[in-house]
Design an enzyme around this catalytic site. Structure first.
Site, short mmCIF file in Angstrom:
data_model
loop_
_atom_site.label_atom_id
_atom_site.label_comp_id
_atom_site.label_asym_id
_atom_site.label_seq_id
_atom_site.Cartn_x
_atom_site.Cartn_y
_atom_site.Cartn_z
N ASN A 54 3.91 1.46 18.70
CA ASN A 54 3.16 1.08 17.57
C ASN A 54 2.06 0.06 18.21
OD1 ASN A 54 3.66 -1.35 15.10
ND2 ASN A 54 1.87 -0.04 15.27
N GLY A 55 0.74 0.50 18.02
CA GLY A 55 -0.36 -0.43 18.53
C GLY A 55 -1.40 0.29 19.03
N LYS B 279 1.45 -0.20 5.17
CA LYS B 279 1.71 -1.18 4.95
C LYS B 279 1.33 -2.45 5.56
CE LYS B 279 4.37 -3.77 1.93
NZ LYS B 279 3.57 -3.98 0.77
N ARG C 26 4.86 2.38 6.93
CA ARG C 26 4.03 1.89 8.10
C ARG C 26 3.34 2.91 8.42
NH1 ARG C 26 5.34 -2.65 10.24
NH2 ARG C 26 4.26 -1.93 12.08
N CYS D 219 2.33 1.93 12.68
CA CYS D 219 3.28 2.94 12.97
C CYS D 219 4.61 2.33 12.96
CB CYS D 219 3.21 3.64 14.18
SG CYS D 219 1.44 4.58 14.44
N GLU E 22 -6.35 2.00 -5.06
CA GLU E 22 -5.36 2.56 -3.43
C GLU E 22 -4.51 3.50 -3.67
OE1 GLU E 22 -3.48 -0.81 -1.54
OE2 GLU E 22 -2.83 -1.71 -3.62
N LYS F 138 -5.48 -2.15 -6.99
CA LYS F 138 -4.19 -1.51 -7.13
C LYS F 138 -4.52 0.20 -7.60
CE LYS F 138 -1.84 -3.22 -5.67
NZ LYS F 138 -1.75 -4.45 -5.02
N HIS G 222 -25.85 -8.05 -14.53
CA HIS G 222 -26.81 -8.21 -13.71
C HIS G 222 -26.86 -7.04 -12.88
CE1 HIS G 222 -27.95 -12.40 -14.75
NE2 HIS G 222 -26.71 -12.25 -14.90
N TRP H 94 0.88 6.62 12.14
CA TRP H 94 -0.32 6.57 11.13
C TRP H 94 -1.53 6.49 12.32
CZ3 TRP H 94 -4.93 4.08 10.79
CH2 TRP H 94 -5.88 4.25 9.72
N GLU I 53 -7.63 -7.82 -8.04
CA GLU I 53 -6.37 -7.07 -7.62
C GLU I 53 -6.14 -6.07 -8.67
OE1 GLU I 53 -4.42 -7.23 -5.29
OE2 GLU I 53 -2.65 -6.45 -5.84
C1 F6R Z 1 -2.68 -3.92 -1.16
C2 F6R Z 1 -2.25 -4.41 0.07
C3 F6R Z 1 -3.13 -4.80 1.28
C4 F6R Z 1 -2.34 -6.07 2.00
C5 F6R Z 1 -3.09 -6.34 3.04
C6 F6R Z 1 -2.76 -7.82 3.97
O1 F6R Z 1 -1.81 -3.60 -1.96
O2 F6R Z 1 -0.81 -4.42 0.20
O3 F6R Z 1 -4.25 -5.07 0.74
O4 F6R Z 1 -2.51 -7.02 0.83
O5 F6R Z 1 -3.18 -5.45 4.00
O6 F6R Z 1 -1.18 -7.66 4.02
P1 F6R Z 1 -0.41 -8.99 4.29
O7 F6R Z 1 -0.36 -9.61 3.08
O8 F6R Z 1 0.82 -8.32 4.79
O9 F6R Z 1 -1.31 -9.62 5.44
#
Ligand code: F6R
Length: 612
Positions: free
Chosen positions: A107-108, A607, A34, A3, A492, A489, A508, A81, A485
């Site tokens: 937040n937590g 995030k 967030r 959050c 998500e 993308k 396989h 969140w 990756e």
């Molecule tokens: C995907 C994304 C997440 C972060 C993951 C780790 O686009 O951003 O998968 O990579 O939550 O976050 P960090 O790098 O902040 O530890």
């Protein structure tokens, strides 16, 4: 997950009383990455607390309840969140005590909230929400009733709470103060002119000040418009002046600058982000490479996109330096609880530096005696602070939830580090390492060129993918983590089910899913696997796959087998990882936009994941 919290308290000379709520609302917009299922503010005005909040994105809730019109010079805000209690108007923060004289943003997670809530209900407290947070407001109320000063009551309440938190609290009895505390959730103080701030992240107040104090775990304190009080866990006051640091992010770095979304702005920013990351890289890599050279074994740990960066670092250490390193997903660290320790080096990669799974993993390995090297984009965040050594990427604030520029800058750091290690081990001649470094230095201009050349093509490809509900991303060798990756993308932000596989493994099992029109994205690098990839393309084509390839130039024999090709200059694979990532980011971005989704705020995601 996460959050965002913010608190602002200002001198009355700072203008109209509604101006502070406006600053808080703007700050919340910066923190929306967030969490964004509900939002709220609370302000002290005329010896009362006024709360306005509701379910929905900030703009929607603001339209309904006018968050930015609340009066008062002491205001806290929250963007949520959900963890405990579904997103709803009542579960939105701030939460208040029985008499509405205390408001809390959090937040937590309060792990022991069920017991605390029972205890407080037995004492006659009335709860309004299903959240864990509300217990803090009632606990403070309880300790105030016992005759404690507000700060004392706040600290006593904190002692009862188990779990993680960044709290912002306002109390009518002391209307000029915002009380705060941090444990395992990020919190920073902004030191302004006649106006001070607390927030989960710096961009929330960057328009007003660049003077920042990072609050550390266990610290607690309060701000007024002109003062900051901070003490450590054992109650010892901290010299706040000595803790102020000026950060070099400009407010523009946290704005969209004319782009429709932060994600596309951040994709376009990659040449600058890479260029900045080169700054000081030689020195920071020097120390980290020494630690690796002394290590018994080397491990990488991270989550999500950062884990994909780890896989590239891990690959390079193996193939360039002959170091048999291993990568782990941070939430799975317990597998290695007993096997990693004294003599080992753990490389933790985290753009935010706050991901709780990664933090927990390094704590355990450190306790076992391992050395921890971290790679992060946020100076002084929790993971760097708990590491023996940190290398920073200099991507600037990343606001879009999907990692883009922080990923490619992580790749740059890991590549530079692997080269230093391989060179020191004598596995790469000085000339060879130097040549690869010169190639890496071309990444800013290579990335610029690829964006200029392929933005239109990737937009069309993204739009085409809208009609698919599945896709494969196939790669080999160093191309595999880049395929992973790319698939992440697409999943998500465009909500298209995408899976990455080692191309050789696809036959396989996964190939059974392929039917006419099934999109398969092939990442073909200029390496020893190029010819093998052709075989994989043929296999998929034979089943009717719609074959898209990111391929090196002068590979006509591959290009002619593809339905769509993005042709990249012939690159050393170590450089290719960075360059190939960019069209994949663009494809996902444009697929999300074509489907009408907001790529900056994908559903169910936040995030920074600060909950295990
Ligand atoms: C995907 C994304 C997440 C972060 C993951 C780790 O686009 O951003 O998968 O990579 O939550 O976050 P960090 O790098 O902040 O530890």
């Amino acid at each position: 997950m996460a959050c965002g919290i913010i608190g602002v308290t200002a001198r009355k000379s700072h203008g109209a009383s509604s101006r502070i709520a406006e600053i808080v609302k703007k700050g919340l917009e910066k923190l929306e990455y967030r969490g964004y299922d509900s939002v709220g503010v609370a302000a002290i005005y005329d010896n009362k607390i006024v709360v306005r909040k509701g379910k929905g994105k900030i703009s929607e809730v603001n339209r309904r309840v006018k968050l930015d019109k609340v009066l008062g010079w002491t205001v806290v805000g929250h963007t949520r969140w959900a963890t405990h209690g579904a997103p709803s108007d009542v579960n939105a923060h701030p939460h208040i005590d029985c008499n509405g004289r205390i408001a809390v943003v959090h937040n937590g997670i309060i792990q022991n909230y069920v017991e605390l809530k029972k205890e407080l209900i037995a004492k006659g407290h009335r709860f309004r929400s299903e959240t864990d947070t509300e217990v803090l407001a009632h606990l403070i109320e309880e300790y105030l009733k016992e005759g404690n000063e507000v700060f004392q009551a706040f600290k006593r309440a904190l002692r009862r709470v188990k779990g993680s938190y960044a709290f912002g609290v306002i109390v009518v009895d002391e209307p000029d103060k915002i009380f705060f505390a941090r444990r395992d959730s990020p919190l920073v103080i902004g030191v302004g002119e006649g106006m001070n701030f607390i927030a989960s992240d710096i961009p929330a107040f960057l328009e007003h000040t660049r003077n920042v104090i990072i609050v550390y775990d266990g610290e607690v304190g309060f701000i007024t418009s002109d003062s900051i009080y901070l003490e450590d866990e054992s109650g010892v006051p901290i010299d706040v002046k000595a803790r102020i640091r000026k950060i070099d992010w400009t407010p523009d770095m946290a704005k969209k600058e004319g782009y429709p979304h932060f994600m596309i702005k951040e994709i376009h920013e990659q040449p600058r982000a890479l260029r900045d990351t080169f700054r000081g890289l030689d020195e920071s890599v020097e120390k980290a490479s020494e630690l690796i050279l002394e290590a018994r074994r080397v491990y990488f740990v991270a989550a999500g996109t950062s884990y994909h960066a780890c896989l590239v670092g891990d690959y390079l250490l193996n193939v360039l330096a002959g170091i048999p390193s291993l990568s782990m997903i941070s939430s799975e660290y317990k597998k290695y609880r007993k096997s990693i320790g004294e003599g080992d080096v753990v490389i933790a990669v985290s753009q935010s530096g706050e991901t709780i799974d990664t933090l927990m993993a390094i704590r355990v390995f450190k306790e076992n005696g391992a050395r921890v090297v971290s790679i992060s984009n946020v100076v002084d965040s929790a993971i760097p602070r708990e590491s023996h050594y940190t290398i920073y990427t200099r991507a600037g604030p990343e606001i879009g939830v999907a990692a883009t520029k922080t990923f490619t800058t992580q790749l740059l750091v890991l590549s530079w580090l692997s080269l230093a290690v391989a060179e020191k081990m004598g596995k790469l001649g000085k000339g060879e390492a130097e040549k690869l470094r010169r190639e890496l230095e071309r990444t800013p201009s290579l990335v610029s060129d690829i964006i200029a050349r392929y933005e239109g093509v990737t937009k069309k490809l993204g739009e085409e993918l809208v009609n698919s509900s599945n896709a494969f991303y196939l790669g080999r060798g160093i191309g595999l983590p880049i395929a992973m990756e790319g698939a992440l993308k697409l999943k998500e932000i465009a909500y298209i089910h995408a899976e990455a596989y080692p191309a050789g493994e696809s036959k396989h099992g996964p190939i059974a899913l392929v039917e006419p029109g099934f999109p398969v994205i092939f990442l073909v690098f200029e390496d020893e696997w190029k010819r093998h990839m052709l075989g994989n393309i043929e296999e998929m084509k034979a089943r009717g796959a719609y074959a898209i390839g990111v391929i090196p130039e002068e590979s006509d024999f591959i290009e002619e087998r593809l339905d769509k090709a993005i042709v990249i200059p012939k690159l050393e694979p170590i450089v290719g990882t960075i360059v190939y990532s960019v069209p994949l980011q663009l494809i996902a971005y444009y697929a999300a936009v074509a489907k009408g989704y907001d790529p900056d705020k994908p559903r169910n995601l936040a995030k920074t994941v600060t909950v295990e």
